[in-house]
Design a protein around this motif. Structure first.
Motif, PDB file in Angstrom:
ATOM      1  N   LEU A 308       0.848  -1.188   0.000  1.00 16.78           N
ATOM      2  CA  LEU A 308       0.000   0.000   0.000  1.00 16.78           C
ATOM      3  C   LEU A 308       0.887   1.242   0.000  1.00 16.78           C
ATOM      4  CD1 LEU A 308      -2.550  -1.241   2.662  1.00 16.78           C
ATOM      5  CD2 LEU A 308      -3.126  -0.672   0.309  1.00 16.78           C
ATOM      6  N   PRO A 309       0.466   2.306  -0.676  1.00 10.90           N
ATOM      7  CA  PRO A 309       1.290   3.528  -0.723  1.00 10.90           C
ATOM      8  C   PRO A 309       1.534   4.100   0.670  1.00 10.90           C
ATOM      9  CG  PRO A 309      -0.473   3.620  -2.360  1.00 10.90           C
ATOM     10  CD  PRO A 309      -0.757   2.430  -1.486  1.00 10.90           C
ATOM     11  N   SER A 310       2.711   4.672   0.871  1.00  9.64           N
ATOM     12  CA  SER A 310       3.045   5.318   2.134  1.00  9.64           C
ATOM     13  C   SER A 310       2.167   6.554   2.338  1.00  9.64           C
ATOM     14  CB  SER A 310       4.516   5.727   2.148  1.00  9.64           C
ATOM     15  OG  SER A 310       4.856   6.355   3.357  1.00  9.64           O
ATOM     16  N   THR A 311       1.741   6.771   3.571  1.00 13.84           N
ATOM     17  CA  THR A 311       0.857   7.901   3.862  1.00 13.84           C
ATOM     18  C   THR A 311       1.057   8.361   5.300  1.00 13.84           C
ATOM     19  OG1 THR A 311      -1.481   8.586   3.978  1.00 13.84           O
ATOM     20  CG2 THR A 311      -0.999   6.302   4.467  1.00 13.84           C
ATOM     21  N   LEU A 312       0.652   9.581   5.592  1.00 11.42           N
ATOM     22  CA  LEU A 312       0.763  10.121   6.944  1.00 11.42           C
ATOM     23  C   LEU A 312      -0.298   9.518   7.854  1.00 11.42           C
ATOM     24  CD1 LEU A 312       1.309  13.907   6.076  1.00 11.42           C
ATOM     25  CD2 LEU A 312       3.051  12.257   6.779  1.00 11.42           C
ATOM     26  N   GLN A 313      -0.098   9.682   9.161  1.00 15.32           N
ATOM     27  CA  GLN A 313      -1.078   9.206  10.144  1.00 15.32           C
ATOM     28  C   GLN A 313      -2.313  10.097  10.148  1.00 15.32           C
ATOM     29  OE1 GLN A 313       1.781   9.682  13.326  1.00 15.32           O
ATOM     30  NE2 GLN A 313       1.783   7.484  13.732  1.00 15.32           N
ATOM     31  N   LEU A 314      -3.463   9.519  10.531  1.00 16.80           N
ATOM     32  CA  LEU A 314      -4.650  10.328  10.757  1.00 16.80           C
ATOM     33  C   LEU A 314      -4.381  11.306  11.892  1.00 16.80           C
ATOM     34  CD1 LEU A 314      -7.629   7.766  10.633  1.00 16.80           C
ATOM     35  CD2 LEU A 314      -6.634   9.102   8.768  1.00 16.80           C
ATOM     36  N   GLY A 315      -4.941  12.490  11.783  1.00 14.02           N
ATOM     37  CA  GLY A 315      -4.724  13.515  12.789  1.00 14.02           C
ATOM     38  C   GLY A 315      -3.620  14.478  12.437  1.00 14.02           C
ATOM     39  N   ASP A 316      -2.864  14.176  11.380  1.00 11.23           N
ATOM     40  CA  ASP A 316      -1.818  15.071  10.887  1.00 11.23           C
ATOM     41  C   ASP A 316      -2.457  16.085   9.938  1.00 11.23           C
ATOM     42  OD1 ASP A 316       0.356  16.211   9.337  1.00 11.23           O
ATOM     43  OD2 ASP A 316       1.609  14.551  10.040  1.00 11.23           O
ATOM     44  N   VAL A 317      -2.251  17.370  10.188  1.00  9.78           N
ATOM     45  CA  VAL A 317      -2.893  18.411   9.372  1.00  9.78           C
ATOM     46  C   VAL A 317      -2.442  18.350   7.919  1.00  9.78           C
ATOM     47  CG1 VAL A 317      -3.270  19.980  11.303  1.00  9.78           C
ATOM     48  CG2 VAL A 317      -1.121  20.095  10.035  1.00  9.78           C
ATOM     49  N   ASN A 318      -1.298  17.705   7.644  1.00 11.65           N
ATOM     50  CA  ASN A 318      -0.800  17.606   6.270  1.00 11.65           C
ATOM     51  C   ASN A 318      -1.304  16.355   5.540  1.00 11.65           C
ATOM     52  OD1 ASN A 318       0.878  19.995   6.378  1.00 11.65           O
ATOM     53  ND2 ASN A 318       2.231  18.835   7.732  1.00 11.65           N
TER      54      ASN A 318
END
Length: 373
Positions: A308-318
């Protein structure tokens, strides 16, 4: 006024608090109907169509929880907000489980908190309102999270309370659904687990399951579980009323969850893998936020990671997009979510499913497995 012509049923046994809140809400333009116990609340709810229900959980005659269950049977489309004392968090958790949109704690220091909770609940539930009310509600779409923050502080300071709240949310280690089974093991080294799993049927043909890892790994993780469960329950309620399909769309669901986590202002970051399974076609859609968990396809004693593609955590404004993959499950293929620890993978391959356990000689974390039949 933000609540112009909103029909509210307020069920509260304390006469002083009941009238103080009613006067305030009427001053904001709402039409408030009052009941002093659960039986009177059910009687009014059966006779009138309301936009929202506000209910104290500690009601005489018929308690708040059984009253809300009966209201769900009568008209599940009406959102509800519960009010509770700080020492009955188990009841709050159960209210969220059966579909309440939000909760407040007594004493309510600022009555505008109630107004903001009503606005958010009605926007989420997509309750029909006149155009004037819709405009006012959207103008005030910034929910006050003072009550949420206060309760987070309570859980941060009281490990036993956090442990009790979290235990109410964890399911059994073996869950049998139509055409599917879910088993799991989660290990915690402290009173509160930083990991959470859950699953539910969505309609007759879909099942959703997810595993989450909260940061920081402290008592606030218990509150993260409450938030996550509450947000998912809201979308489940909308699905059951034919108002939204977001719950079975992992990319849209993770986008929604991220917005809610960011708006909470509570600074809880979350790794999550969220899966929707079509139990008629045996197709799966897998969504991921963060990189702390891994999804696998299991063939007997072999685990194949889904990329799965890399992604930021939930809760990160970005955060801006989930990593998603869709595929069809093959015969005898199982879908698993877990942490990276080798000892967890080994226990999964040995089919050692124990539910949530306290165990200090194994890393915190674990795994869950979906088997179709």
């Amino acid at each position: 006024m933000a609540l112009t012509d909103v029909e509210i049923l307020f069920v509260e046994d304390d006469p002083i608090f009941r009238h103080v809140v009613a006067d305030f809400l009427q001053g904001q333009g709402a039409k408030v109907h009052l009941a002093h116990d659960g039986r009177e609340g059910i009687a009014l709810f059966s006779q009138t169509t309301f936009d929202i229900v506000i209910a104290d959980l500690g009601l005489p005659e018929l308690g708040g929880l059984p009253m809300l269950r009966q209201m769900q049977d009568i008209n599940p489309a009406v959102p509800s907000i519960v009010i509770s004392a700080n020492d009955v968090m188990a009841d709050v958790v159960e209210a969220l489980r059966i579909g309440a949109s939000d909760y407040l704690t007594k004493p309510v220091a600022d009555l505008f908190i109630i107004e903001q909770a009503i606005i958010q609940a009605m926007l989420t539930a997509a309750t029909p309102m006149n155009a004037s009310s819709q405009n006012h509600l959207h103008e005030m779409n910034e929910l006050s999270y003072l009550e949420l923050t206060d309760n987070l502080h309570l859980l941060e300071q009281n490990a036993q309370a956090a442990k009790s709240v979290q235990q109410q949310l964890f399911p059994a280690s073996h869950i049998l659904y139509p055409r599917a089974v879910i088993d799991y093991s989660l290990f915690k080294n402290n009173d509160v687990s930083a990991y959470f799993i859950d699953s539910t049927m969505v309609g007759d043909s879909h099942l959703v399951m997810y595993m989450a890892h909260f940061h920081p790994e402290d008592n606030s993780a218990a509150f993260g579980c409450v938030l996550l469960k509450s947000f998912i329950n809201q979308k489940l309620k909308l699905f059951r009323n034919g108002l939204s399909t977001t719950l079975i769309e992992p990319d849209n669901m993770l986008s929604y969850l991220n917005k809610r986590m960011v708006r909470s202002g509570l600074h809880i970051l979350t790794d999550i893998i969220y899966v929707c399974v079509d139990l008629q076609q045996y197709t799966v859609s897998v969504g991921q936020a963060g990189n702390g968990l891994r999804c696998y396809l299991r063939h007997d004693n072999h685990l194949m990671p889904l990329v799965l593609p890399s992604t930021l955590q939930l809760g990160d404004v970005n955060w801006h997009q989930a990593g998603v993959q869709r595929r069809t499950l093959l015969m005898d293929e199982k879908l698993c979510i877990g942490t990276y620890h080798q000892q967890h993978k080994q226990q999964l391959l040995e089919n050692r499913f124990t539910g949530l356990v306290y165990q200090t000689d194994i890393n915190a974390g674990g795994f869950m497995q979906l088997s179709c039949h």
